[in-house]
Design a protein around this motif. Structure first.
Motif, PDB file in Angstrom:
ATOM      1  N   TYR A 129      27.018  50.296  35.383  1.00 61.00           N
ATOM      2  CA  TYR A 129      28.149  49.376  35.553  1.00 61.00           C
ATOM      3  C   TYR A 129      28.307  48.928  37.002  1.00 61.00           C
ATOM      4  O   TYR A 129      28.779  47.822  37.257  1.00 61.00           O
ATOM      5  CB  TYR A 129      29.436  50.018  35.010  1.00 61.00           C
ATOM      6  CG  TYR A 129      29.515  49.842  33.512  1.00 61.00           C
ATOM      7  CD1 TYR A 129      29.550  48.562  32.962  1.00 61.00           C
ATOM      8  CD2 TYR A 129      29.521  50.923  32.648  1.00 61.00           C
ATOM      9  CE1 TYR A 129      29.590  48.369  31.595  1.00 61.00           C
ATOM     10  CE2 TYR A 129      29.563  50.738  31.278  1.00 61.00           C
ATOM     11  CZ  TYR A 129      29.595  49.461  30.756  1.00 61.00           C
ATOM     12  OH  TYR A 129      29.624  49.265  29.403  1.00 61.00           O
ATOM     13  N   PRO A 227      31.478  40.031  27.169  1.00 61.80           N
ATOM     14  CA  PRO A 227      31.639  39.010  28.214  1.00 61.80           C
ATOM     15  C   PRO A 227      31.269  39.574  29.587  1.00 61.80           C
ATOM     16  O   PRO A 227      31.199  40.786  29.750  1.00 61.80           O
ATOM     17  CB  PRO A 227      33.134  38.682  28.168  1.00 61.80           C
ATOM     18  CG  PRO A 227      33.708  39.452  27.035  1.00 61.80           C
ATOM     19  CD  PRO A 227      32.736  40.497  26.629  1.00 61.80           C
ATOM     20  N   VAL A 228      31.035  38.676  30.528  1.00 64.78           N
ATOM     21  CA  VAL A 228      30.804  39.139  31.906  1.00 64.78           C
ATOM     22  C   VAL A 228      32.157  39.082  32.607  1.00 64.78           C
ATOM     23  O   VAL A 228      32.812  38.040  32.618  1.00 64.78           O
ATOM     24  CB  VAL A 228      29.809  38.212  32.648  1.00 64.78           C
ATOM     25  CG1 VAL A 228      29.511  38.761  34.040  1.00 64.78           C
ATOM     26  CG2 VAL A 228      28.525  38.082  31.857  1.00 64.78           C
ATOM     27  N   ALA A 229      32.572  40.187  33.158  1.00 59.68           N
ATOM     28  CA  ALA A 229      33.888  40.222  33.825  1.00 59.68           C
ATOM     29  C   ALA A 229      33.791  39.520  35.179  1.00 59.68           C
ATOM     30  O   ALA A 229      32.695  39.184  35.649  1.00 59.68           O
ATOM     31  CB  ALA A 229      34.329  41.660  33.992  1.00 59.68           C
ATOM     32  N   VAL A 241      41.247  45.056  35.023  1.00 59.78           N
ATOM     33  CA  VAL A 241      39.854  45.470  34.857  1.00 59.78           C
ATOM     34  C   VAL A 241      39.563  45.710  33.375  1.00 59.78           C
ATOM     35  O   VAL A 241      40.278  46.469  32.737  1.00 59.78           O
ATOM     36  CB  VAL A 241      39.600  46.778  35.638  1.00 59.78           C
ATOM     37  CG1 VAL A 241      38.151  47.198  35.534  1.00 59.78           C
ATOM     38  CG2 VAL A 241      39.990  46.608  37.091  1.00 59.78           C
ATOM     39  N   PRO A 242      38.544  45.066  32.835  1.00 58.62           N
ATOM     40  CA  PRO A 242      38.141  45.440  31.480  1.00 58.62           C
ATOM     41  C   PRO A 242      37.314  46.716  31.536  1.00 58.62           C
ATOM     42  O   PRO A 242      36.303  46.761  32.215  1.00 58.62           O
ATOM     43  CB  PRO A 242      37.296  44.240  31.014  1.00 58.62           C
ATOM     44  CG  PRO A 242      36.847  43.573  32.259  1.00 58.62           C
ATOM     45  CD  PRO A 242      37.697  44.009  33.402  1.00 58.62           C
TER      46      PRO A 242
END
Ligand code: HEM
Ligand code: SF4
Ligand code: SF4
Lengths: 564, 184
Positions: A129, A227-229, A241-242
């Motif tokens: 991450y 998705p792209v954060a 924050v996801p």
């Protein structure tokens, strides 16, 4: 107490999953193999992503991968979802091992290496991450740096790297990428250690479950891609924050916790998990004893060595007066599963009280007792299967259908169907049982790993110690059912009864003599049950002790043994 | 296949699909930290470790037994000078005390600290000066270069919600404030 409750809940869950998927494809039984499958999916998808990842512009490269019209987006999502499933399956797998009491003794190595595997999986997820360098990655990096700064290792605060005064150096992302690739190598080494004590480890689920899992992950990645954060920004507070809860569920807690307290909590957790083999083992007087070889009976046929699911048996040179070889059980590796008791034709090996000879003594008492009626179907009920009553353990009624006094089947409880010596089945058939239904646990959930597999091979496929050809196979059946799945046993029983009804009634024999057809060394008079090699060599045919067949005069009804 | 079997198969498929959906949703859970509306004051810099070097000629006893070519002309020891960092925001003290000395081997003193502050405009005062300690030879000529490493600043900063006010040290040794967000 709590553990028993959870174990019952797990068994109930297994029962439901069995009803939906059948025991062959119940994913709960395959949790360890599913983790390996996920690791394989992560490896393949990871190699693809590596081609497009740029350490000089990490987030931009992820955005570019995501924008690829073919592949990129769903391969990235597949990588992520496989990583998530790996954690979920590893937790289920660990919980199963704990609740089934498979965490101590010779299994301690598997347990402790399992804890390390889980830890490495988390560190790998952490670096993964951070690679994305979105807001979640930023939070993981800054919190990780805060934890590292609490250790007296670094000469300067690592956190200063993330102060935001200067752009992050590529060296940081290079180091992170290196770790993300190097940790899986560590995972493979630990996995090797993890399964090093088990023979024939099953590393992948059955093909249909394998492709269904990969298919489901792919469909999820295609239909619901991750998705792209937002890109990381060190001059912003990571507030929205996801989170990937599989890997970062602890982040909100960590943010509010001081670094020393977090280290203390983490160390305590790992220490408690690693100490489970000591904390969860039964009291000394309740621990099952390892197998013992009767050097007098052992003919060094190697069968128990082949069958032992824990590689605990070796055939070694005798050190006694006899020449030749003898089986030897390594007590440090033997989990007392008892599978070897069913392997040995001359009944020369097994945990104390559970060898073939002990089983024959028990079945003789059973046939002479009140529970047995000639002409009844006998359910040989494994204590961990639905044949042993709801929840297993042979302490409850087998099932409402099957236990009605007088008309139902007779139940012969055994601790494990995989221990069953085929002579017991022969004894029952020849004693006039209409049929013998062995209710065993589902093969992939056997606490002794390979019990049901060897049982079926011994009954139907001539595996030593095979059911003799003289026994009518139509009167013998195996049903696999988990502890709460009494329905399957009832159904198997009904179908079996219908099949048997089409056969003639069995004729019971007045006297039953079970022969073992292995050659047994000379010196049979010396009674020993020691595990170590002892005594001189020599071979004579040998029958079992007559004391086991007290009820019937020996001789009548005897069938020919091989070689006679 | 009978209806019950179809129902079972549909249930099995639905459960497997449901499990995947749970995995997907747990993989992306929006979380809003409590600091979302607040700001953060961050101070970060490093300086060469400030130290005073005390040298003296060796005594006869110290030279005894030492071969001629290995005799030092003087024996020195170094005294590290602690620095005091004070941060005031709107007149309230955020911190006042000595900084932790790190990297003595690398001969650096690194400062890195973060403080949550309310969003808005604030008067910020920073002081980073050598701490006086008993025995410190304040009159030493070397103290001038140590003092030169210190710095103070008094300014107004606008802290936008969710943004960081960063105080660093420029090349000249002066403190520099940088912050992002609306209002800047
Ligand atoms: C994270 C990655 C993990 C993988 C890939 C993995 C995989 C496996 C596999 C393939 C087996 C052999 C199964 C068989 O053939 O019977 C196994 C056994 C075992 N695992 Fe894991 N495992 C993992 C994590 C864990 C964890 C976290 C624990 C517990 C803390 C654990 C405890 C055990 C134990 C005790 C056994 C031995 C079971 C027995 O001997 O009966 N594993 N594992
Ligand atoms: S005779 Fe029995 S104990 Fe000896 S090797 Fe064969 S199976 Fe093992
Ligand atoms: S009981 Fe027998 S089969 Fe099981 S681990 Fe011990 S030696 Fe191996």
């Amino acid at each position: 107490m709590l553990k028993r409750l959870f174990a019952l809940m797990l068994a109930r869950l297994d029962g439901w999953a069995d009803r939906l998927y059948g025991w062959k494809w119940n994913p709960l039984y395959q949790s360890g193999a599913i983790v390996v499958l996920c690791l394989a999916v992560m490896l393949v998808t990871g190699i693809y992503l590596l081609f497009f990842y740029r350490i000089g512009a990490p987030h931009e490269s992820i955005v570019r991968i995501d924008a690829q019209p073919w592949g990129g987006r769903w391969i990235r999502s597949l990588h992520r979802y496989a990583a998530d499933l790996a954690v979920a399956a590893a937790v289920v797998h660990a919980l199963r091992m704990f609740l089934q009491g498979r965490s101590w003794g010779p299994r301690a190595l598997a347990w402790v290496s399992g804890v390390f595997l889980l830890f490495l999986l988390y560190v790998c997820g952490w670096t993964g991450y951070v690679m994305v360098w979105d807001v979640q990655g930023q939070l993981l990096a800054t919190e990780g740096a805060r934890l590292l700064d609490a250790l007296p290792i670094f000469s300067e605060p690592v956190s200063r790297t993330f102060a935001g005064a200067e752009p992050l150096p590529s060296a940081f992302f290079f180091m992170n990428l290196f770790l993300h690739i190097a940790i899986p190598v560590g995972l493979v080494i630990f996995l090797w250690l993890h399964v090093s004590r088990v023979a024939r480890p099953v590393l992948l689920p059955p093909r249909s479950l394998l492709w269904t899992t990969v298919g489901l992950l792919t469909v999820a990645a295609l239909l619901l891609p991750a998705p792209v954060a937002q890109a990381a920004n060190l001059l912003r507070i990571s507030a929205d924050v996801p989170l990937d809860l599989f890997y970062a569920f602890w982040l909100p807690w960590l943010r509010d916790t001081s670094a020393p307290a977090a280290w203390l909590a983490g160390t305590l957790l790992v220490a408690v998990l690693a100490a489970v083999p000591i904390l969860a083992r039964p009291r000394k007087d309740r621990r099952p004893a390892p197998s013992v070889v009767s050097t007098r009976l052992c003919t060094a046929c190697h069968q128990c060595e082949t069958d032992c699911p824990y590689d605990a048996i070796r055939v070694v040179e005798r050190t006694d007066r006899r020449a030749g070889k003898v089986a030897w059980v390594n007590p440090a590796h033997c989990v007392s599963c008892g599978i070897c008791a069913g392997s040995c034709a001359p009944m020369g090996v097994g945990p104390p009280g559970r060898t073939g000879r002990d089983q024959l003594a028990r079945v003789r008492d059973f046939v002479g007792g009140d529970a047995y009626r000639a002409g009844a179907i006998v359910v040989v009920a494994c204590g961990r299967s639905g044949g042993a009553g709801r929840g297993g353990s042979n302490t409850r009624r087998a099932s409402p259908d099957s236990d009605r006094a007088g008309e139902g089947p007779a139940r012969f409880p055994v601790s494990c169907a995989g221990n069953l010596h085929t002579s017991v089945v022969e004894y029952l058939v020849r004693a006039g049982a209409r049929g013998v239904l062995v209710a065993a646990c589902p093969p992939r959930d056997c606490w002794g790993r390979e019990g049901p597999k060897w049982l079926v091979e011994r009954l139907y496929h001539e595996r030593e110690a095979e059911l003799k050809a003289r026994v009518d196979r139509r009167r013998v059946q195996v049903a696999h059912a988990s502890a709460f799945d009494t329905r399957s046993v009832d159904r198997a029983l009904r179908e079996f009864a219908a099949e048997l009804a089409r056969l003639e009634s069995p004729a019971g024999e007045d006297a039953i003599r079970i022969d073992t057809d292995c050659e047994v060394p000379e010196g049979a008079g010396e009674d020993d049950a020691g595990a170590g090699p002892r005594g001189p060599s020599g071979v004579v045919s040998r029958l079992l002790p007559g004391a086991l067949f007290r009820r019937w005069p020996a001789g009548t009804g005897r069938t020919k043994a091989r070689g006679e | 296949m009978n209806a019950a079997n179809w129902l079972k198969r549909a249930g099995a498929a639905a459960l497997a699909a449901g499990a995947m959906v749970v995995i997907v949703f747990l993989s992306w859970v929006p979380w809003r930290g409590p600091e979302g509306d607040r700001s953060e004051l961050r101070v970060s810099w490093r300086i060469p470790a400030p130290s005073l070097r005390h040298c003296r000629p060796p005594t006869e006893a110290e030279l005894e037994g030492v071969p001629g070519h290995m005799r030092p002309s003087e024996i020195c020891n170094e005294e590290t000078v602690a620095f005091h960092l004070t941060l005031l925001i709107g007149g309230d003290t955020l911190r006042a005390g000595p900084t932790r000395l790190t990297g003595r081997r690398a001969r650096t003193l690194a400062v890195y600290e973060r403080f949550p502050i309310p969003a808005g405009s604030h008067a910020l005062e920073v002081s980073f000066v050598p701490a006086s300690s008993p025995g410190l030879d304040a009159a030493s000529p070397q103290m001038d270069s140590v003092r030169a490493l210190g710095t103070t600043m008094s300014t107004r900063v606008v802290a936008a919600p969710g943004h960081v006010v960063l105080v660093t040290r420029g090349d000249s040794g002066r403190l520099v404030v940088s912050s992002t967000g609306p209002g800047r």
